[in-house]
Design an enzyme around this catalytic site. Structure first.
Site, PDB file in Angstrom:
ATOM      1  N   HIS A  20       0.735  -1.280  -0.085  1.00 15.22           N
ATOM      2  CA  HIS A  20      -0.028  -0.176  -0.156  1.00 15.22           C
ATOM      3  C   HIS A  20       0.687   1.560   0.265  1.00 15.22           C
ATOM      4  O   HIS A  20       1.586   0.918   0.252  1.00 15.22           O
ATOM      5  CB  HIS A  20      -0.760   0.223   1.295  1.00 15.22           C
ATOM      6  CG  HIS A  20      -1.821   1.112   1.020  1.00 15.22           C
ATOM      7  ND1 HIS A  20      -1.723   2.241   1.241  1.00 15.22           N
ATOM      8  CD2 HIS A  20      -2.953   1.403   0.943  1.00 15.22           C
ATOM      9  CE1 HIS A  20      -2.739   3.119   1.141  1.00 15.22           C
ATOM     10  NE2 HIS A  20      -3.545   2.785   1.097  1.00 15.22           N
ATOM     11  N   GLY A  70      -6.671   9.506   0.082  1.00 13.63           N
ATOM     12  CA  GLY A  70      -7.564  10.516   1.640  1.00 13.63           C
ATOM     13  C   GLY A  70      -7.586  12.047   0.716  1.00 13.63           C
ATOM     14  O   GLY A  70      -7.749  12.951   1.819  1.00 13.63           O
TER      15      GLY A  70
HETATM   16  P1  PGA Z   1      -9.387   6.621   0.620  1.00  9.43           P
HETATM   17  O1  PGA Z   1      -8.032   5.409   0.631  1.00  9.43           O
HETATM   18  O2  PGA Z   1     -10.517   5.456   0.120  1.00  9.43           O
HETATM   19  O3  PGA Z   1      -9.575   6.629   2.116  1.00  9.43           O
HETATM   20  O4  PGA Z   1      -8.935   7.633  -0.322  1.00  9.43           O
HETATM   21  C1  PGA Z   1      -8.117   4.598  -0.211  1.00  9.43           C
HETATM   22  C2  PGA Z   1      -6.532   3.447  -0.116  1.00  9.43           C
HETATM   23  O5  PGA Z   1      -5.687   4.293   0.895  1.00  9.43           O
HETATM   24  O6  PGA Z   1      -6.726   2.063  -0.556  1.00  9.43           O
END
Ligand code: PGA
Length: 269
Positions: A108, A186
């Site tokens: 990730h 995010g």
């Molecule tokens: P998000 O995160 O949907 O809050 O943008 C996705 C992720 O990091 O897998």
């Protein structure tokens, strides 16, 4: 009305909730129970769902989903590339497998950028996950600077090639890839469906070069980054986007269900 996905392909759509460092085991219990009560058979008949809670929640969530037959696969967010040993603070893939974990996020962007995980460590971890019969969800994605410099494809190629180098075609076919542009995570600024599809097509092409056409047509590719109930259907309506990796919107049962239903709606004939 939700966009309709073009027919073809037998890749089962896959929606994963990455909780990151949110929800203790009590909160996890409430969230998964709430999700289990809301999920209807038609939500999961065509769509596979996984949740990836923090390590300390896994045993609680495992007991709940097994005990109450909640149709959600257990996932982890990371693991060591070693099975055991003097690795203070690490969690072994063997331990995850014993807990019934099926999917493990590998590489990730937060592991890569905040904890310095290299492409080589991603590759070693991916192999460790496979060694224990679990499925890696291998995350790749470019930063804003890399995108602005027109380097999206070389960055994705370097990350993916190192991750799958030396695996056989069957192993590659069974992987899940997640295209997660770092700038979309995010931020509330999701990639457009066209950008997500372009990246998925590019990644599928790389899989084809490395492992053959069969592996390319079998491998599932998720998109992740600011996914929510409003954009889910449009993203998975693209023919090469096989599912979604969801952060913030997976922390609440109703919001996660909106995403799952957005995907399920696209696959209903
Ligand atoms: P998000 O995160 O949907 O809050 O943008 C996705 C992720 O990091 O897998």
């Amino acid at each position: 009305m939700a966009p309709r996905r073009p027919p073809g392909g037998d890749r089962r759509p896959f929606v994963s909730g990455n909780w990151k460092m949110h929800h203790d085991h009590i909160e996890a219990l409430h969230l998964v129970r709430d999700l289990g009560l809301r999920l209807k058979p038609e939500d999961t008949v065509s769509v596979e769902v996984s949740v990836h809670p923090p390590f300390t929640d896994l045993r609680t969530v495992q007991t709940l989903v097994e005990g109450e037959s909640i149709p959600v696969a257990l996932g982890a967010q990371h693991c060591s590339d070693h099975d055991r040993g003097a690795f203070t603070g690490e969690v072994s893939p063997q331990m995850l497998a014993r807990l019934g974990v099926r999917y493990v996020l590998v590489g990730h962007s937060e592991r890569r950028h905040l904890f310095g995980m290299t492409d080589e460590q991603v590759a070693a971890t991916l192999r460790a996950v496979l060694r224990h019969g679990m499925v890696p969800v291998c995350c790749v994605g470019e930063t804003q600077d890399e995108r602005d410099a027109g380097r999206t494809e070389p960055v994705l190629a370097a990350q993916l090639k190192t991750a799958i180098d030396g695996l056989d075609a069957e192993q590659v076919a069974g992987l899940v890839l997640a295209y997660e542009p770092v700038w979309a995570i995010g931020t509330g600024r999701a990639a457009t469906a066209v950008d997500a599809e372009d990246a998925a097509v590019y990644l599928r092409g790389l899989v084809g070069e490395a492992a053959g056409a069969e592996a390319a047509s079998a491998v599932r590719i998720q998109y992740g980054g600011s996914v929510n109930g409003e954009n889910a259907a449009e993203l998975v309506a693209e023919p090469d986007v096989d599912g979604l990796l969801v952060g913030g919107a997976s922390l609440d049962a109703a919001r996660f269900l909106d995403v799952i239903r957005g995907v399920a709606g696209c696959y209903r004939s």
